[in-house]
Design an enzyme around this catalytic site. Structure first.
Site, short mmCIF file in Angstrom:
data_model
loop_
_atom_site.label_atom_id
_atom_site.label_comp_id
_atom_site.label_asym_id
_atom_site.label_seq_id
_atom_site.Cartn_x
_atom_site.Cartn_y
_atom_site.Cartn_z
N ASP A 171 87.62 92.85 69.57
CA ASP A 171 86.98 91.86 68.85
C ASP A 171 86.28 92.36 67.57
OD1 ASP A 171 86.84 89.00 68.49
OD2 ASP A 171 84.87 88.77 69.67
N HIS A 254 92.72 86.59 64.90
CA HIS A 254 92.20 85.61 65.65
C HIS A 254 93.16 84.46 65.87
CE1 HIS A 254 88.45 87.41 66.10
NE2 HIS A 254 87.98 86.67 67.16
N HIS A 257 95.86 85.96 68.47
CA HIS A 257 95.18 85.86 69.71
C HIS A 257 95.51 84.51 70.09
CE1 HIS A 257 91.65 84.12 71.96
NE2 HIS A 257 91.81 85.37 72.50
N HIS A 271 89.77 88.45 75.73
CA HIS A 271 89.77 87.92 73.99
C HIS A 271 90.04 89.12 73.30
CE1 HIS A 271 88.47 85.76 70.58
NE2 HIS A 271 87.81 86.77 70.40
ZN LIG Z 1 86.70 87.02 68.65
#
Ligand SMILES: [Zn+2]
Length: 365
Positions: A171, A254, A257, A271
């Site tokens: 992340d 993101h 993702h 995540h």
């Molecule tokens: Zn994140």
């Protein structure tokens, strides 16, 4: 042009700090509502309690019932009113943290956040992710302010499975690259303005810390050791990445993702693991120089972040399968439109395939 930087009012990190929640809450209230899981009470309850009892500071442990949903928030608000507390403490992982922030927002009271893992950059942000009671994504709740205190007990984080902290590095890996795109596009950050130079410096530092200390932190965590590298990585995952993403903005990593969540086979992956593959895709999309691309692959391989789709459970690499990911990633409103180049599902799909192919090549070396 307005620039805005947002961060928690106070950030505390160190070994054994669970016991100091009471000390850091003195200016916030006089009766604490501590949201925590049953397991959390078993593991850290005694330490937290010690801090409060020593100060004759009234508090109540309130058990979290598993989901950051509107229903759970309503239930906790009623309990909060009944207990006549005057501030909230959230101790645990992402869902407890987000629920604590949401309850504090609706009750207009201060909130202390004590994350027990370093798997995402959520603790410092003014954002809660809401789910339905059966665990589907519901909506984002944007909050008017960041937590009053974020307190990280390094010993607690280091005792969690290392995969959480590695995922947090995934992340955090996105922060600098996404900030660079968002700022390049002159996009607004999450707090209603453009990035300050301080926020961008924090995003750059976040990446530098990952490169210089990531590998040694993982080795230390694997044997349960708390070293300076571990401390720096926890700070990068939690504070630097948190302030960096919120005050700079995000972009393609993101969105990729979010697209990957369309494939149920990726649901067992965290995540940050999916975000890491999103970073690789973004580097290809934005046509970074090969030296920089190699640096990121080397880093991922050195800490154990996925560099191929297979490592995220995706076996079917056909265009028919992956186009679902790319389409979702390119949906209107997705931050992928902050990248330096115009994107469409086809170009994102090509970048994902190329990122996967490079990943296979680097892994084989
Ligand atoms: Zn994140």
């Amino acid at each position: 042009m307005r620039k805005v930087l947002a961060c928690p009012s106070r950030y505390i990190q160190g070994k054994g700090e669970m016991a100091s929640i009471a000390e850091h809450s003195v200016s916030l209230g006089s009766n604490a509502f501590i949201l925590i899981s049953e397991n959390g009470i078993k593991r850290y309850g005694e330490n937290i309690e010690k801090g409060f009892t020593e100060r004759n500071f009234p508090f109540t442990f309130v058990k979290f019932e598993g989901e950051c949903s509107k229903e759970e928030i309503e239930r906790l608000r009623k309990e909060y009113t009944t207990l006549r507390c005057d501030f909230i403490v959230g101790v645990g992982g992402g869902k407890i943290i987000d629920t604590a922030k949401a309850v504090a927002y609706y009750e207009s009271v201060p909130v202390v956040i004590a994350p027990t893992i370093a798997s995402t950059d959520a603790p410092c942000s003014a954002l809660s992710v809401l789910y339905t009671p059966d665990g589907q994504f519901d909506e984002y709740l944007f909050l008017p302010k960041n937590p009053d205190v974020v307190l990280v007990d390094t010993a607690v984080v280091a005792a969690s499975p290392p995969r959480f902290t590695v995922s947090g590095m995934g992340d955090a890996l996105a922060t600098y690259f996404e900030a660079t795109s968002a700022i390049g596009k002159d996009s607004d950050n999450f707090v209603g303005g453009k990035a300050t130079v301080a926020a961008y410096a924090i995003a750059e530092l976040c990446y530098d810390i990952l490169l210089s200390h990531g590998k040694s932190a993982v080795e230390a965590l694997n044997v349960g050791a708390i070293t300076q590298a571990v401390e720096k990585i926890i700070e990068a995952n939690t504070l630097l990445s948190g302030v960096g993403f919120e005050s700079c903005g995000i972009s393609a990593a993101h969105s990729v993702h979010n697209g990957l969540t369309a494939l149920h086979e990726t649901h067992d992956y965290y995540h940050g693991e999916k975000v890491a593959f999103g970073v690789l895709t973004q580097l290809i999309l934005e046509d970074y120089p090969i030296e920089e691309i190699e640096e990121v692959y080397d880093f991922c391989l050195s800490v154990g972040l996925p560099v191929t789709l297979g490592e995220l459970g995706v076996e079917d690499l056909s265009r028919d399968n992956l186009i679902k990911v790319a389409q979702l990633a390119c949906a209107p409103g997705e931050t992928i439109h902050n990248t330096s180049v115009a994107v469409c599902p086809d170009s994102v799909l090509d970048a994902m395939l190329a990122a996967d192919a490079l990943g296979k090549m680097y892994k084989a070396q």
